[in-house]
Design a protein around this motif. Structure first.
Motif, PDB file in Angstrom:
ATOM      1  N   TYR A 135       0.794  -1.226   0.000  1.00  0.00           N
ATOM      2  CA  TYR A 135       0.000   0.000   0.000  1.00  0.00           C
ATOM      3  C   TYR A 135       0.826   1.276   0.000  1.00  0.00           C
ATOM      4  N   TYR A 136       2.154   1.146   0.087  1.00  0.00           N
ATOM      5  CA  TYR A 136       3.042   2.301   0.067  1.00  0.00           C
ATOM      6  C   TYR A 136       4.192   2.042  -0.899  1.00  0.00           C
ATOM      7  N   THR A 137       4.640   3.084  -1.568  1.00  0.00           N
ATOM      8  CA  THR A 137       5.850   2.980  -2.372  1.00  0.00           C
ATOM      9  C   THR A 137       7.039   3.357  -1.501  1.00  0.00           C
ATOM     10  N   ARG A 171      -0.028   4.861  -1.655  1.00  0.00           N
ATOM     11  CA  ARG A 171      -0.422   4.717  -3.054  1.00  0.00           C
ATOM     12  C   ARG A 171      -1.803   5.302  -3.316  1.00  0.00           C
ATOM     13  N   THR A 172      -2.682   5.252  -2.313  1.00  0.00           N
ATOM     14  CA  THR A 172      -4.039   5.779  -2.469  1.00  0.00           C
ATOM     15  C   THR A 172      -4.370   6.653  -1.265  1.00  0.00           C
TER      16      THR A 172
END
Length: 238
Positions: A135-137, A171-172
């Motif tokens: 969920y994270y870069t 990411r969102t």
């Protein structure tokens, strides 16, 4: 437990219960931030239990606690400031004791979602860090080289302690934190500091110190007897 709650818990706990490993870095070796973070997850999965001191700052409020972790999903915070406050997750139930309010808040991690128990077991594990990768870069804040843990830009003074610093960007917009910074001590292979910033710019900062790893802790450490004078509030998250 809904997916958003599971992800929030994973982010929150995983922030407090991490130990990190890194690849050795030769002078000409280039390691991507994603590879580095993956190695942190893999090395963390090897740790069975640990205790550490934590200095926690939420916005401008400072707290101090002893953190206890047992693989795969048990964690406990025993606070010295606020005195006697306790947070315990025993793998099934989250319990929070607030002595100032004489209140105990509990939340069961199970739900009608058939996949929820498996996800609850992933908290504070290499799987939990993998969830963050999903969920994270991940990127280096500057480079793969170690940098001072603290730097006073006004005076130019820097601390002698150095860390590898990663930044995780969501990411969102549904994620609990806009970004998360992880500062990792190369020599001890432990996470030294976590800084997480919410969309409303509230900062959560945790400094870890004095780790004791693989001491043979048991599940009994995560049993908590609710004080008889306290008022209990179940399923407080809902």
């Amino acid at each position: 437990m809904k997916l958003s709650l599971k992800k929030s818990l994973a982010c929150a706990f995983c922030a407090a219960f991490f130990c990190a490993g890194i690849f050795s870095q030769g002078a000409e070796t280039i390691i991507t931030a994603n590879e580095y973070f993956k190695s942190v997850s893999e090395e963390y999965g090897k740790i069975k239990d640990y205790q550490a001191n934590a200095n926690i700052v939420i916005d401008k409020e400072e707290m101090k606690a002893k953190i206890t972790y047992l693989q795969p999903d048990k964690v406990r915070f025993d606070f010295s400031s606020p005195e006697n406050q306790v947070i315990v997750f025993n793998g099934e139930t989250l319990t929070i004791y607030l002595p100032g309010s004489q209140a105990v808040l509990t939340q069961n991690a199970n739900s009608d979602d058939s996949d929820s128990k498996g996800n609850a077991a992933n908290l504070a594990t290499s799987e939990g860090l993998s969830l963050m990768r999903r969920y994270y870069t991940v990127s280096y804040e500057t480079s793969q080289e170690a940098v001072p843990l603290d730097e006073d830009k006004a005076t130019g003074e820097v601390s002698e302690e150095k860390v590898i610093r990663l930044v995780l960007w969501r990411r969102t917009t549904s994620e609990a934190f806009r970004y998360i910074k992880l500062s990792i001590t190369p020599k001890t292979k432990l996470i030294r500091r976590v800084e997480a910033v919410t969309p409303s710019d509230v900062t959560y900062k945790i400094d870890f110190s004095d780790y004791e790893i693989n001491q043979g802790l048991t599940a009994q450490r995560f049993s908590y007897d609710i004080p008889s004078a306290a008022n209990s509030y179940d399923n407080f998250m809902f």
